[in-house]
Motif scaffolding. Structure first.
Motif, mmCIF file in Angstrom:
data_model
loop_
_atom_site.group_PDB
_atom_site.id
_atom_site.type_symbol
_atom_site.label_atom_id
_atom_site.label_comp_id
_atom_site.label_asym_id
_atom_site.label_seq_id
_atom_site.Cartn_x
_atom_site.Cartn_y
_atom_site.Cartn_z
ATOM 1 N N ARG A 197 3.683 -0.866 -4.500
ATOM 2 C CA ARG A 197 2.238 -0.710 -4.689
ATOM 3 C C ARG A 197 1.936 0.230 -5.853
ATOM 4 N N ILE A 198 2.704 1.283 -5.960
ATOM 5 C CA ILE A 198 2.472 2.224 -7.057
ATOM 6 C C ILE A 198 2.747 1.560 -8.405
ATOM 7 N N ASP A 199 3.829 0.819 -8.502
ATOM 8 C CA ASP A 199 4.157 0.161 -9.774
ATOM 9 C C ASP A 199 3.101 -0.875 -10.155
ATOM 10 N N ARG A 200 2.595 -1.621 -9.189
ATOM 11 C CA ARG A 200 1.548 -2.607 -9.496
ATOM 12 C C ARG A 200 0.288 -1.908 -9.981
ATOM 13 N N ALA A 201 -0.075 -0.796 -9.331
ATOM 14 C CA ALA A 201 -1.288 -0.087 -9.739
ATOM 15 C C ALA A 201 -1.134 0.531 -11.125
ATOM 16 N N VAL A 202 0.035 1.038 -11.445
ATOM 17 C CA VAL A 202 0.261 1.627 -12.770
ATOM 18 C C VAL A 202 0.227 0.552 -13.846
ATOM 19 N N ARG A 203 0.810 -0.602 -13.575
ATOM 20 C CA ARG A 203 0.760 -1.694 -14.551
ATOM 21 C C ARG A 203 -0.663 -2.185 -14.777
ATOM 22 N N ALA A 204 -1.503 -2.039 -13.735
ATOM 23 C CA ALA A 204 -2.903 -2.441 -13.865
ATOM 24 C C ALA A 204 -3.750 -1.402 -14.607
ATOM 25 N N GLY A 205 -3.132 -0.264 -14.961
ATOM 26 C CA GLY A 205 -3.861 0.737 -15.731
ATOM 27 C C GLY A 205 -4.317 1.943 -14.961
ATOM 28 N N LYS A 206 -3.933 2.052 -13.683
ATOM 29 C CA LYS A 206 -4.365 3.193 -12.882
ATOM 30 C C LYS A 206 -3.434 4.383 -13.122
ATOM 31 N N CYS A 207 -3.988 5.572 -12.999
ATOM 32 C CA CYS A 207 -3.185 6.792 -13.115
ATOM 33 C C CYS A 207 -2.142 6.830 -11.999
ATOM 34 N N ARG A 208 -0.963 7.385 -12.304
ATOM 35 C CA ARG A 208 0.118 7.373 -11.326
ATOM 36 C C ARG A 208 -0.225 8.204 -10.090
ATOM 37 N N GLN A 209 -0.910 9.321 -10.270
ATOM 38 C CA GLN A 209 -1.262 10.136 -9.116
ATOM 39 C C GLN A 209 -2.290 9.425 -8.242
ATOM 40 N N ASP A 210 -3.245 8.736 -8.881
ATOM 41 C CA ASP A 210 -4.209 7.948 -8.093
ATOM 42 C C ASP A 210 -3.520 6.789 -7.378
ATOM 43 N N ALA A 211 -2.522 6.203 -8.045
ATOM 44 C CA ALA A 211 -1.771 5.114 -7.410
ATOM 45 C C ALA A 211 -1.008 5.627 -6.195
ATOM 46 N N LYS A 212 -0.455 6.826 -6.277
ATOM 47 C CA LYS A 212 0.223 7.418 -5.130
ATOM 48 C C LYS A 212 -0.742 7.661 -3.979
ATOM 49 N N ALA A 213 -1.913 8.187 -4.304
ATOM 50 C CA ALA A 213 -2.899 8.448 -3.256
ATOM 51 C C ALA A 213 -3.348 7.160 -2.587
ATOM 52 N N ALA A 214 -3.525 6.090 -3.369
ATOM 53 C CA ALA A 214 -3.938 4.813 -2.791
ATOM 54 C C ALA A 214 -2.844 4.228 -1.904
ATOM 55 N N ALA A 215 -1.592 4.327 -2.350
ATOM 56 C CA ALA A 215 -0.490 3.815 -1.542
ATOM 57 C C ALA A 215 -0.334 4.605 -0.252
ATOM 58 N N ALA A 216 -0.510 5.929 -0.324
ATOM 59 C CA ALA A 216 -0.412 6.761 0.868
ATOM 60 C C ALA A 216 -1.495 6.418 1.870
ATOM 61 N N ALA A 217 -2.704 6.170 1.375
ATOM 62 C CA ALA A 217 -3.794 5.821 2.279
ATOM 63 C C ALA A 217 -3.586 4.444 2.906
#
Length: 314
Positions: free
Chosen positions: A220-240
């Motif tokens: 999930r984090i890798d998909r969000a980062v490839r989509a242009g999201k910040c890595r820390q925000d991607a971590k928070a989204a995956a954790a939630a």
């Protein structure tokens, strides 16, 4: 001195008048007097030899769990193996947790005798690996899947659909001597939590290990980062999304997660919950321990002899 041999064999007469042929000074052998075959004796009857089937190209089709094959009571064909239902469950338990103590695995069979027989058969067929060594004050009999056992489970017993990230995965390979005591304790902690859930009327739906949760989170984090999201925000989204803790910018993963369901009562929908389990040893550092406590894990403290102290949320 003359020899009874024609000077030119090509000029010899042929036919009955030619007489017996003489080969370089050798006298002809007398004809054998063969008796005519007896007509009153019947010919010997022989049974035709049965042809052996060619099994090199035989295709064996797996059958679903619960169907009983013709090879014996409670057995079914899985790939090229015929296994009993309790043996399949032992393979599933071992592959899910990666390593299980032989004494704990034996409890899943109906008797100790059946456990010894089944585990020995699985080991002899190359599906299980059994290693014995001392770890701390405990003698560990570490049982793990071999590559053949992992391949059997993922291809025939629980086949994975392409693109299904929630498909069950199995771990194989020899046990790590330094981690064997902790790794075998994870199964005991999960079993204790599962028994507590069922005692309260819940129903265990599945088990996810630390490796399963890490794979889901990083995808999930890798998909969000490839989509242009910040890595820390991607971590928070995956954790939630996965219900994981996030402490000081790092994800907190439990040793295992028990997913279960509870009935909400009359007119209410059933709830799907999970309980994160962590086995704590004396080697844990304080920052890591605080992160797992903040995530709400149910902590089980492992003693030097491998036994577990009663755990609970801290």
């Amino acid at each position: 001195m003359t020899r009874d041999l024609d000077p030119d064999p090509r000029k010899r007469p042929t036919g009955p008048a030619a007489g017996p042929r003489v080969l370089r000074g050798r006298e002809p052998k007398p004809a054998r007097n063969r008796e005519p075959a007896r007509r009153d004796v019947p010919p010997r009857m022989t049974k035709p030899r049965a042809r052996r089937p060619n099994r090199s190209r035989e295709v064996l089709v797996s059958v679903p769990t619960g169907r009983v094959g013709r090879g014996g009571r409670g057995t079914a064909r899985w790939g090229r193996h015929r296994l009993a239902a309790d043996s399949v469950e032992a393979l599933r338990t071992t592959g899910t947790f990666g390593v299980v103590d032989g004494a704990d695995l034996a409890r899943s069979f109906r008797s100790k005798r059946r456990a010894r027989t089944a585990i020995a058969e699985l080991r002899d067929t190359g599906l299980l690996r059994v290693e014995r060594f001392h770890a701390g004050r405990r003698r560990v009999e570490a049982v793990t899947l071999t590559r053949a056992g992992k391949r059997l489970m993922e291809r025939h017993v629980d086949p994975r659909e392409p693109g299904d990230e929630h498909a069950r995965t199995y771990r194989a390979g020899p046990a790590r001597r330094a981690q064997a005591l902790h790794d075998t304790a994870v199964y005991r902690a999960v079993r204790r939590e599962a028994e507590a859930i069922e005692a309260r009327g819940g129903r265990v739906l599945g088990i996810q290990t630390e490796a399963d949760l890490q794979r889901l989170a990083w995808r999930r984090i890798d998909r969000a980062v490839r989509a242009g999201k910040c890595r820390q925000d991607a971590k928070a989204a995956a954790a939630a999304e996965l219900g994981l803790g996030l402490h000081a910018g790092k994800l907190a993963f439990p040793d295992a997660r028990v997913e279960y369901g509870e009935e909400a009562g009359a007119g209410g929908a059933d709830r799907c919950l999970h309980r994160d389990v962590e086995v704590v040893t004396r080697d844990y550092r304080e920052p890591a321990l605080r992160a797992k406590q903040a995530a709400g894990f149910r902590m089980h403290t492992m003693q030097p002899d491998g036994s577990l102290r009663a755990g609970g949320e801290r």
